[in-house]
Design an enzyme around this catalytic site. Structure first.
Site, PDB file in Angstrom:
ATOM      1  N   GLN A  74       0.836  -1.207   0.000  1.00 39.32           N
ATOM      2  CA  GLN A  74       0.000   0.000   0.000  1.00 39.32           C
ATOM      3  C   GLN A  74       0.874   1.263   0.000  1.00 39.32           C
ATOM      4  OE1 GLN A  74      -3.115   0.372  -0.504  1.00 39.32           O
ATOM      5  NE2 GLN A  74      -4.000  -1.654  -0.166  1.00 39.32           N
ATOM      6  N   SER A  75       1.929   1.231  -0.774  1.00 45.80           N
ATOM      7  CA  SER A  75       2.891   2.330  -0.805  1.00 45.80           C
ATOM      8  C   SER A  75       2.287   3.632  -1.329  1.00 45.80           C
ATOM      9  CB  SER A  75       4.078   1.938  -1.689  1.00 45.80           C
ATOM     10  OG  SER A  75       4.887   3.054  -1.980  1.00 45.80           O
ATOM     11  N   ASN A  76       2.405   4.703  -0.528  1.00 44.00           N
ATOM     12  CA  ASN A  76       1.999   6.029  -0.991  1.00 44.00           C
ATOM     13  C   ASN A  76       2.919   6.523  -2.109  1.00 44.00           C
ATOM     14  OD1 ASN A  76      -0.120   6.474   1.006  1.00 44.00           O
ATOM     15  ND2 ASN A  76       1.530   6.666   2.497  1.00 44.00           N
TER      16      ASN A  76
END
Length: 340
Positions: A74-76
């Site tokens: 869930q990398s920004n």
């Protein structure tokens, strides 16, 4: 600044606001201003596009057509990169760490293998090609991306590799410039005084923001001290990484000789990366109800918890003037909706 040959895109909707909520002051016991870098843009918003202004300008200047980067599932940073690449007409390839990865870094993830929501949904919507890596594969992420980069070259493409979090010397210039922006806001009286803050606090997951902040805070007299809150590795690890990145960043600008004092606070890492303790979740909710400030469970929620704990310990004085960098991350919160 005395820079030559450094290109920069205009991606930021800035200057981003400085916001103060009296109810949040009351909850924490300090005078806190929030730098709303969750409002740097639209769906791509967050601290990462400050770095991408420099990194993707470099990619375009080099004539690259494909951008490769990496992060957690869930990398920004991955989400911001995917969306901005789509805006610029660049192909984006993401290597994301996932406990359920099939164990083949060359394999493009199927829709069925990916989470339905959060940042991943936005990655897919922007057309990014996603590869899932196991923890062991992710530990070798640099080699994995270089292998894919070589394959793209053989196929006639022109790849550009961005490290995790956009954290290298060039990317860290984004937060040197953010501190220049804050100095302008201080000079306008937007924080009750032109004087520097006693402390600037932010979450740290890859060190690049911290490197830019310690250099920019000193260069523009923004804060007496920087508190980088580790959300994954320990203080010793981040101190080494930030020191290295400070050196890289200085190589782009000889005027960045001074650096603000740095505290790497690893007391609020929680159970693991991306996972909050019950106490941290409770504080995230209290902050939202008291002030309407929405934090995320991976970065800003842990940074706010670390600040609250530092105040309780006396490491940050009651009544101190604090700048809190809100680095974004709303999709990560929505991806954990069942926990809240």
């Amino acid at each position: 600044m005395a820079r030559t040959g450094i290109r920069r895109l205009n991606l930021i909707h800035g200057p981003t606001p400085l916001v103060r909520r009296a109810s949040l002051d009351g909850l924490l016991g300090v005078k806190i201003w929030i730098k709303r870098d969750d409002a740097t843009s639209g769906a791509e918003a967050g601290n990462k596009i400050r770095k991408l202004e420099f990194l993707l300008a470099d990619a375009l200047a080099r004539g690259c057509d494909t951008v490769l980067t990496c992060g957690g599932i869930q990398s920004n940073h991955a989400r911001a990169t995917a969306i901005v690449c789509a805006q610029l007409g660049l192909k984006c390839v993401l290597f994301l760490r996932d406990a359920n990865a099939p164990g083949d870094p060359s394999r493009i993830a199927s829709r069925e293998a990916l989470p339905a929501g959060g940042n991943v949904m936005l990655d897919r919507l922007a057309g990014a090609e996603i590869h899932l890596l196991t923890a062991d594969e992710y530990a070798q992420r640099g080699a994995v991306m270089e292998s894919e980069s070589a394959r793209i070259v053989r196929a006639g493409g022109r790849p550009y590799v961005i490290p995790e979090g956009g954290s290298n010397g060039l990317g860290s210039l984004g937060y040197v410039e953010a501190m220049r922006e804050v100095r302008g806001q201080l000079d306008l009286g937007l924080a009750d005084s032109r004087a520097p803050f006693d402390e600037v606090v932010h979450a740290s997951g890859s060190g690049g923001t911290a490197a830019g902040v310690v250099l920019g805070a000193a260069r523009f007299d923004v804060a007496k001290q920087v508190r980088a809150v580790a959300v994954c590795d320990d203080a010793a690890y981040f101190t080494r990484v930030i020191d290295r990145l400070v050196g890289e960043t200085r190589s782009y600008d000889p005027e960045l000789s001074a650096r603000a004092p740095l505290v790497v606070d690893d007391s609020s890492r929680g159970p693991s990366y991306g996972v909050m303790s019950d106490e941290q979740r409770e504080l995230l909710g209290r902050v939202a109800r008291a002030s309407g400030t929405i934090l995320d469970p991976v970065y800003t929620g842990k940074a706010m918890h670390a600040l609250a704990q530092a105040i309780a310990r006396g490491d940050v004085a009651k009544g101190a003037r604090v700048l809190f960098l809100h680095t974004g991350g709303l999709p990560g919160l929505l991806a954990q909706a069942d926990l809240f």
